[in-house]
Structure formats: structure tokens, C-alpha cells
Write an enzyme that holds these catalytic residues in place. Structure first.
Site, PDB file in Angstrom:
ATOM      1  N   LYS A  13     -10.633   2.302  14.760  1.00  0.00           N
ATOM      2  CA  LYS A  13     -10.700   0.977  15.121  1.00  0.00           C
ATOM      3  C   LYS A  13     -10.370   0.698  13.721  1.00  0.00           C
ATOM      4  CE  LYS A  13     -10.663  -1.788  19.086  1.00  0.00           C
ATOM      5  NZ  LYS A  13     -10.814  -1.874  20.107  1.00  0.00           N
ATOM      6  N   THR A  58     -12.415   3.775  20.296  1.00  0.00           N
ATOM      7  CA  THR A  58     -12.626   2.716  19.362  1.00  0.00           C
ATOM      8  C   THR A  58     -13.143   1.642  19.731  1.00  0.00           C
ATOM      9  OG1 THR A  58     -10.456   1.477  20.056  1.00  0.00           O
ATOM     10  CG2 THR A  58     -10.389   4.200  18.844  1.00  0.00           C
ATOM     11  N   ARG A 185       5.917 -15.359 -23.760  1.00  0.00           N
ATOM     12  CA  ARG A 185       6.331 -15.711 -22.613  1.00  0.00           C
ATOM     13  C   ARG A 185       4.978 -15.787 -21.702  1.00  0.00           C
ATOM     14  NH1 ARG A 185       7.378  -9.210 -20.209  1.00  0.00           N
ATOM     15  NH2 ARG A 185       5.806  -8.342 -20.660  1.00  0.00           N
ATOM     16  N   GLN A 251       1.863  -2.311 -19.788  1.00  0.00           N
ATOM     17  CA  GLN A 251       1.521  -1.296 -20.175  1.00  0.00           C
ATOM     18  C   GLN A 251       0.283  -1.428 -20.915  1.00  0.00           C
ATOM     19  OE1 GLN A 251       4.804  -2.350 -19.865  1.00  0.00           O
ATOM     20  NE2 GLN A 251       5.949  -0.504 -19.066  1.00  0.00           N
TER      21      GLN A 251
END
Length: 318
Positions: A13, A58, A185, A251
């Protein structure tokens, strides 16, 4: 017809929406979850020969989730509640070997009222769109008295932005490169964080209805049983590093975030971040003699959602 076999089966479910009020004598506490319950086990006949005698409906899974939301003392902890639901599923049904319970916890924070900002006892505000996530797998394959579990928790949709303190240069330049190198930036991303705890053993329920769920005494800080504090530390680590790091790249900043989450939580074995770039492009106003493109003068931007960079990595404990 070519020969074929059922290789794997799982059902359950999805999108069980749960809101619970815990009514204290003075203060109420609230929690809201979106829950998914999936089961695996000896259920192949329902697929291969249309035999529904092995099917836990379910709708029953939904009802069990609501019943435990009402009765479980662990409802306010997403990891503990998910483990409770999964443990009950594999313990109650003899033919079910594995339960996978995932949930999202939506934000509700207590409203501070008056000049002194006293926390209101029963009024709350949705103070962010980020969600806490949990995925629990309770496994009874080794026996109903030898339950084990895997838990991965995290954060999703945590939108962050810094208007300076980020650069990007020194990357490969060739005939396909049009991106301009910058030493300043806007950096923005929607954080998707997942951290996995060390596998754990669970106590089997001792009652006839298989409702009991036991938390071990004296558990270690940073373990899955300390998950509420782990969640706070992981969120704080993510926000602190994002804000304070003089970012050379997404990164490099990502790796520092993962390192800190590992360092601060002894029970976490790996951390995965997915960080999509949310780009803000300076508007070129050179046509009217206004400099809005050099970093020091860039003040008006166009937010863009696509295409976007997507930076991902997993940091593991040695």
C-alpha cells in the site's frame, strides 16, 4: 509461449497519509507522515495461479498502519515507528519474510507567540517544504525469532542558497566549452541526503497479537535508536558546511558535508548526497551601458530550473 518464471514479487500500500495528535496535559505534539508498506514472501501463487489465499490485502496494511499510529508509543520517531510497523507485518503473517516501510515526515513546528515568543501549546506552522525520509527493511528470512533490519534515513527538498562564497574554475576547456570561469557566483541547490545506519537485530514480539516492539536499553549515541538526534545533527551539518565553506565546487562542498555527518554519528556507515544546481543567470544589460555581468556588479538574475547540473556522491566510513 516462451518459458518464463516469476523472478521477484513485492506488493503493498502506497501513499498512506497519517496525522497524529499526541495529547499531553499541557502541550500537544503532532506528526504527519506519508507511508508506504511493501511485503515480500511466499506470495508467488497470487501471481502465477491467481491464488489470493496468500494475499494480505493492501487495505489491511493501511488499517494496520493506522492502528499502530494510534497505539504505538514510538509514533513521534519516524525510524522507530517504521520499524514497529515492519516488525508487526513479518511477525503476524507466517508466510511474509520481508517488510519494506518507507515514510516521509512533513514539517510542523510550534508557533511562538507574543513579545517573548512563548511556544504555543497546540498551534503549529509548516515552516519549510523539506521532508525527513526513512526507509526500513525488516527481514525475517532467518526465522521469526531472528529478525534483522536495515535503516536509511535522510532529508529531501531542502532548498538552500548563498549569494556569494562560491567559485568554479580550472575545469577542462575544449572545443565544446562555453561556460565562463568565475571566482564568485550564486550557489543554490535542493539537498537530497540519505544516510544508512549499521544493520541491526530486532527482538521478536512476545505477545500473542505480535504488537509489542522493544527498544534496547543503553543504546549508543549516533545509532538508529538515537535517530532523532542524528537527523538534527545531519541537517545542521549540511546547513553549516553549505553556509561556511568557501566552495571551490559543489563536489568539494558535498564531500565536506558527508565527512561531518559520518564523524558526528558513530552508527552511520554511509552518506549519499544528490545536489542539483539551481542556476541563477546574471541579466546582460550591456545594451544600455549597465554592467550586471561581472561578479562584483551582478545583482539581477534570471532563475533557471533546466537544464541543471546534478552532483552526487557516497561517503562511507573506513
Amino acid at each position: 509461449m516462451s518459458e518464463s518464471v516469476l523472478a521477484h514479487a513485492r506488493y503493498g500500500k502506497d501513499f498512506i497519509r497519517v496525522f497524529r495528535v499526541v495529547r499531553g496535559s499541557e502541550f500537544h505534539q503532532v506528526v504527519e507522515y506519508n507511508v508506504s508498506v511493501m511485503l515480500e514472501g511466499d506470495i508467488d501463487p497470487s501471481y502465477t495461479v491467481a491464488d489470493n489465499s496468500v494475499v494480505v490485502a493492501t487495505d489491511s496494511m493501511k488499517n494496520i498502519t493506522y492502528y499502530l499510529a494510534k497505539t504505538s508509543p514510538h509514533i513521534l520517531s519516524p525510524e522507530r515507528f517504521a520499524l514497529h510497523v515492519g516488525t508487526h507485518m513479518v511477525s503476524k503473517y507466517a508466510h511474509i519474510r520481508r517488510a519494506i516501510v518507507t515514510l516521509e515526515k512533513l514539517r510542523w513546528s510550534r508557533i511562538a507567540v507574543g513579545a517573548n515568543e512563548h511556544p504555543h501549546p497546540h498551534s503549529f506552522v509548516r515552516d519549510g517544504n523539506d521532508k525527513q525520509t526513512v526507509e526500513v527493511e525488516v527481514d525475517a528470512s532467518a526465522g521469526k525469532d531472528k529478525l534483522s533490519a536495515k535503516v536509511t534515513s535522510g532529508i529531501t527538498d531542502l532548498l538552500v542558497l548563498k549569494s556569494t562564497g562560491s567559485a568554479f574554475h580550472g575545469y577542462i576547456r575544449d572545443e565544446y566549452t562555453t561556460l565562463v570561469e568565475v571566482d564568485d557566483r550564486i550557489l543554490s541547490t535542493s539537498v537530497d541526503l540519505a544516510y544508512t545506519f549499521a544493520p541491526l537485530s530486532l527482538s521478536a514480539p512476545s505477545d500473542a497479537k505480535k504488537i509489542d516492539f522493544t527498544i534496547p536499553e543503553g543504546f549508543a549515541p549516533g545509532s538508529v535508536w538515537d535517530a532523532d538526534n542524528v537527523a538534527t545533527r545531519a541537517r545542521n551539518a549540511t546547513l553549516d558546511i553549505f553556509a561556511l565553506d568557501e566552495s571551490a565546487s559543489v563536489q568539494a562542498t558535498l564531500f565536506k558535508m558527508g565527512q561531518r555527518v559520518i564523524a558526528e554519528n558513530a552508527g552511520v556507515v554511509s552518506v549519499t548526497y544528490k545536489l542539483p544546481n539551481k542556476h541563477y543567470i546574471p541579466v546582460n544589460m550591456n545594451y544600455i551601458g549597465v554592467d550586471n555581468t561581472t561578479p562584483v556588479n551582478a545583482e539581477v538574475f534570471v532563475p533557471t530550473s533546466a537544464p541543471s547540473g546534478l552532483i552526487s556522491a557516497t561517503i562511507s566510513r573506513k
